[in-house]
Design an enzyme around this catalytic site. Sequence first.
Site, PDB file in Angstrom:
ATOM      1  N   HIS A  36       0.850  -1.178   0.000  1.00  0.00           N
ATOM      2  CA  HIS A  36       0.000   0.000   0.000  1.00  0.00           C
ATOM      3  C   HIS A  36       0.887   1.229   0.000  1.00  0.00           C
ATOM      4  CE1 HIS A  36      -3.149   2.814   1.088  1.00  0.00           C
ATOM      5  NE2 HIS A  36      -3.986   1.885   0.673  1.00  0.00           N
ATOM      6  N   ASP A  91      -8.041  -5.104   0.060  1.00  0.00           N
ATOM      7  CA  ASP A  91      -8.584  -5.940  -1.000  1.00  0.00           C
ATOM      8  C   ASP A  91      -8.200  -7.410  -0.887  1.00  0.00           C
ATOM      9  OD1 ASP A  91     -10.071  -4.072  -2.320  1.00  0.00           O
ATOM     10  OD2 ASP A  91      -8.333  -3.283  -3.400  1.00  0.00           O
TER      11      ASP A  91
HETATM   12  N1  ACO Z   1       4.115  -7.681  -4.960  1.00  0.00           N
HETATM   13  C1  ACO Z   1       5.451  -7.687  -5.144  1.00  0.00           C
HETATM   14  N2  ACO Z   1       6.248  -6.616  -4.980  1.00  0.00           N
HETATM   15  C2  ACO Z   1       5.654  -5.468  -4.615  1.00  0.00           C
HETATM   16  C3  ACO Z   1       4.249  -5.373  -4.415  1.00  0.00           C
HETATM   17  C4  ACO Z   1       3.492  -6.540  -4.603  1.00  0.00           C
HETATM   18  N3  ACO Z   1       2.156  -6.515  -4.403  1.00  0.00           N
HETATM   19  N4  ACO Z   1       3.932  -4.114  -4.071  1.00  0.00           N
HETATM   20  C5  ACO Z   1       5.083  -3.434  -4.064  1.00  0.00           C
HETATM   21  N5  ACO Z   1       6.113  -4.248  -4.385  1.00  0.00           N
HETATM   22  C6  ACO Z   1       7.555  -3.891  -4.419  1.00  0.00           C
HETATM   23  C7  ACO Z   1       7.884  -3.078  -5.656  1.00  0.00           C
HETATM   24  O1  ACO Z   1       8.279  -3.926  -6.712  1.00  0.00           O
HETATM   25  C8  ACO Z   1       8.983  -2.199  -5.150  1.00  0.00           C
HETATM   26  O2  ACO Z   1      10.158  -2.986  -5.076  1.00  0.00           O
HETATM   27  P1  ACO Z   1      11.606  -2.308  -5.346  1.00  0.00           P
HETATM   28  O3  ACO Z   1      11.763  -1.276  -4.270  1.00  0.00           O
HETATM   29  O4  ACO Z   1      12.558  -3.455  -5.254  1.00  0.00           O
HETATM   30  O5  ACO Z   1      11.525  -1.722  -6.720  1.00  0.00           O
HETATM   31  C9  ACO Z   1       8.563  -1.878  -3.714  1.00  0.00           C
HETATM   32  O6  ACO Z   1       7.780  -3.001  -3.299  1.00  0.00           O
HETATM   33  C10 ACO Z   1       7.768  -0.590  -3.540  1.00  0.00           C
HETATM   34  O7  ACO Z   1       6.651  -0.663  -4.423  1.00  0.00           O
HETATM   35  P2  ACO Z   1       6.056   0.563  -5.212  1.00  0.00           P
HETATM   36  O8  ACO Z   1       5.365   0.057  -6.426  1.00  0.00           O
HETATM   37  O9  ACO Z   1       7.105   1.620  -5.367  1.00  0.00           O
HETATM   38  O10 ACO Z   1       5.002   1.088  -4.152  1.00  0.00           O
HETATM   39  P3  ACO Z   1       3.811   2.063  -4.463  1.00  0.00           P
HETATM   40  O11 ACO Z   1       3.505   2.774  -3.197  1.00  0.00           O
HETATM   41  O12 ACO Z   1       4.102   2.873  -5.679  1.00  0.00           O
HETATM   42  O13 ACO Z   1       2.615   1.058  -4.873  1.00  0.00           O
HETATM   43  C11 ACO Z   1       0.767  -0.410  -4.701  1.00  0.00           C
HETATM   44  C12 ACO Z   1       1.598   0.688  -3.995  1.00  0.00           C
HETATM   45  C13 ACO Z   1       0.310   0.094  -6.068  1.00  0.00           C
HETATM   46  C14 ACO Z   1      -0.486  -0.683  -3.861  1.00  0.00           C
HETATM   47  C15 ACO Z   1       1.623  -1.696  -4.846  1.00  0.00           C
HETATM   48  O14 ACO Z   1       1.998  -2.162  -3.568  1.00  0.00           O
HETATM   49  C16 ACO Z   1       0.916  -2.789  -5.636  1.00  0.00           C
HETATM   50  O15 ACO Z   1       1.000  -2.818  -6.861  1.00  0.00           O
HETATM   51  N6  ACO Z   1       0.165  -3.727  -4.940  1.00  0.00           N
HETATM   52  C17 ACO Z   1      -0.601  -4.733  -5.647  1.00  0.00           C
HETATM   53  C18 ACO Z   1      -1.933  -4.145  -6.138  1.00  0.00           C
HETATM   54  C19 ACO Z   1      -2.905  -3.886  -5.008  1.00  0.00           C
HETATM   55  O16 ACO Z   1      -3.134  -4.709  -4.131  1.00  0.00           O
HETATM   56  N7  ACO Z   1      -3.537  -2.687  -5.057  1.00  0.00           N
HETATM   57  C20 ACO Z   1      -4.565  -2.289  -4.104  1.00  0.00           C
HETATM   58  C21 ACO Z   1      -4.067  -1.191  -3.213  1.00  0.00           C
HETATM   59  S1  ACO Z   1      -5.233  -0.786  -1.983  1.00  0.00           S
HETATM   60  C22 ACO Z   1      -6.362   0.109  -2.844  1.00  0.00           C
HETATM   61  O17 ACO Z   1      -6.099   0.828  -3.769  1.00  0.00           O
HETATM   62  C23 ACO Z   1      -7.688   0.013  -2.384  1.00  0.00           C
END
Ligand code: ACO
Length: 428
Positions: free
Chosen positions: A307, A364
């Site tokens: 998140h 979620d």
């Molecule tokens: N699975 C694997 N790796 C992940 C995940 C994941 N679900 N989420 C983040 N990471 C990793 C990224 O690859 C990144 O790694 P790095 O630092 O080695 O490059 C690091 O964790 C940080 O991730 P970001 O994408 O920079 O974090 P951001 O805050 O931009 O994204 C998000 C947040 C979009 C929710 C992300 O965690 C994600 O894609 N999760 C899966 C989708 C999801 O569940 N979305 C619902 C969110 S809640 C809502 O909107 C109601």
Amino acid sequence: MSEKAKISYGGKEYEVPVVVGTENEHALDISSLRSQSGLITLDYGYKNTGSTSSAITYLDGENGILRYRGYPIEQLAEKSSFIEVAYLLIYGELPTQLELQKFEGDIRNNGMVHEDYKRILSGFPSRSHPMGVLSSLVTSLTAFFPQSLDPNRSPEGVNLSIMRILAKMPTFAAWTYKHKIGHPLNYPSPHMDYCSNYLHMMFNQPGTEYEVDPVVSNALDKLLILHADHEQNCSTSTVRITGSSMGSLYTSVSAGINALWGPLHGGANMAVIEMLENIREDGGDTKKWMDKAKDKDDPFRLMGFGHRVYKNFDPRARIIKKAADDVLIKLGVSDPILDIAKGLEEVALNDEYFVERKLYPNVDFYSGIIYRALGIPVDMFTVMFALGRLPGWIAQWKEMRENKEPIGRPRQVYTGYNERPYKPLNER
Ligand code: ACO
């Protein structure tokens, strides 16, 4: 006396005011920085940028705190109702008994939509994604209520628009589903509470009167409360920015629905179930899928994990996980993907990659399991999210209008070509 921060650049010092929120959050107000220094700030994805000040929702991602108008989400989920929470978010205070009765009554009495909506719906192919249909139906409210296009109309006029959208959204959501499966549409009932009315429109079939199970409607009510607002997320920011151009409530909410749709935001609830199904069909090897999620050459992400703001736990996920257990027991449903979800969570919470990046289950991760147990089809999950988020979008749109916020218009750092002369076709 207001605090100031100093920014030094190019041998000069500039002062910017520090704004302090009621929970002692500190922010640099850089609105005069460009006129002082020519500098703008750059922050992809607005990871550290406040776009507004707001008195609606407080969220502390480090400590897993979420409050609507000061009330903890745990207390609201346990003791309140979705309609009461909607009133709280939109009008700022919990309603009195009388205010609540009037609000509920107005919503019950405004659920009907024009018969022409049937013709509009019939234009959509049955393969249409429900989110696309829902956003179109919401936009089309502007055609039936053209006065709503003026966001500066009287407070009574704005309240009427609010009431209409709150009341009609369950009808739109249920009709979207019925149209998709080719079944006759059910009309809203003014005698049912918000969730029961929605469930009745979704599941009633001619010849068999659908009885709403209170376990199901209470579970749905709780889910809607948990989704009702979440400060400046992707869809809410979209609602505010659309409204900032003097966009109407209906067009702004419709924009919010589209922003919510993507799998990195509200669309994750659907993606989680698809992922858990895939893992099950693949033999249930959670480690294999964890490795895929960690592999930087593989686009797969563990859906329902991570998140932008919660870096410890998502308080909504804790409530939902427990609610999922309760609902499945009460309904006597056993869902094998619940075990896969729990297994995956356990592995992830102990995995260095996930621990280091502070990736925890979000709202979620478990919500889809409850929706499934309630009989909601997977492609309607994000519609359920939109139904829940509606009061938050309304409250944020209303606050933005009342605060007379300027049009949203970020700047950019241009990285394209410098000026070059046009080349006629025969010289290219
Ligand atoms: N699975 C694997 N790796 C992940 C995940 C994941 N679900 N989420 C983040 N990471 C990793 C990224 O690859 C990144 O790694 P790095 O630092 O080695 O490059 C690091 O964790 C940080 O991730 P970001 O994408 O920079 O974090 P951001 O805050 O931009 O994204 C998000 C947040 C979009 C929710 C992300 O965690 C994600 O894609 N999760 C899966 C989708 C999801 O569940 N979305 C619902 C969110 S809640 C809502 O909107 C109601």
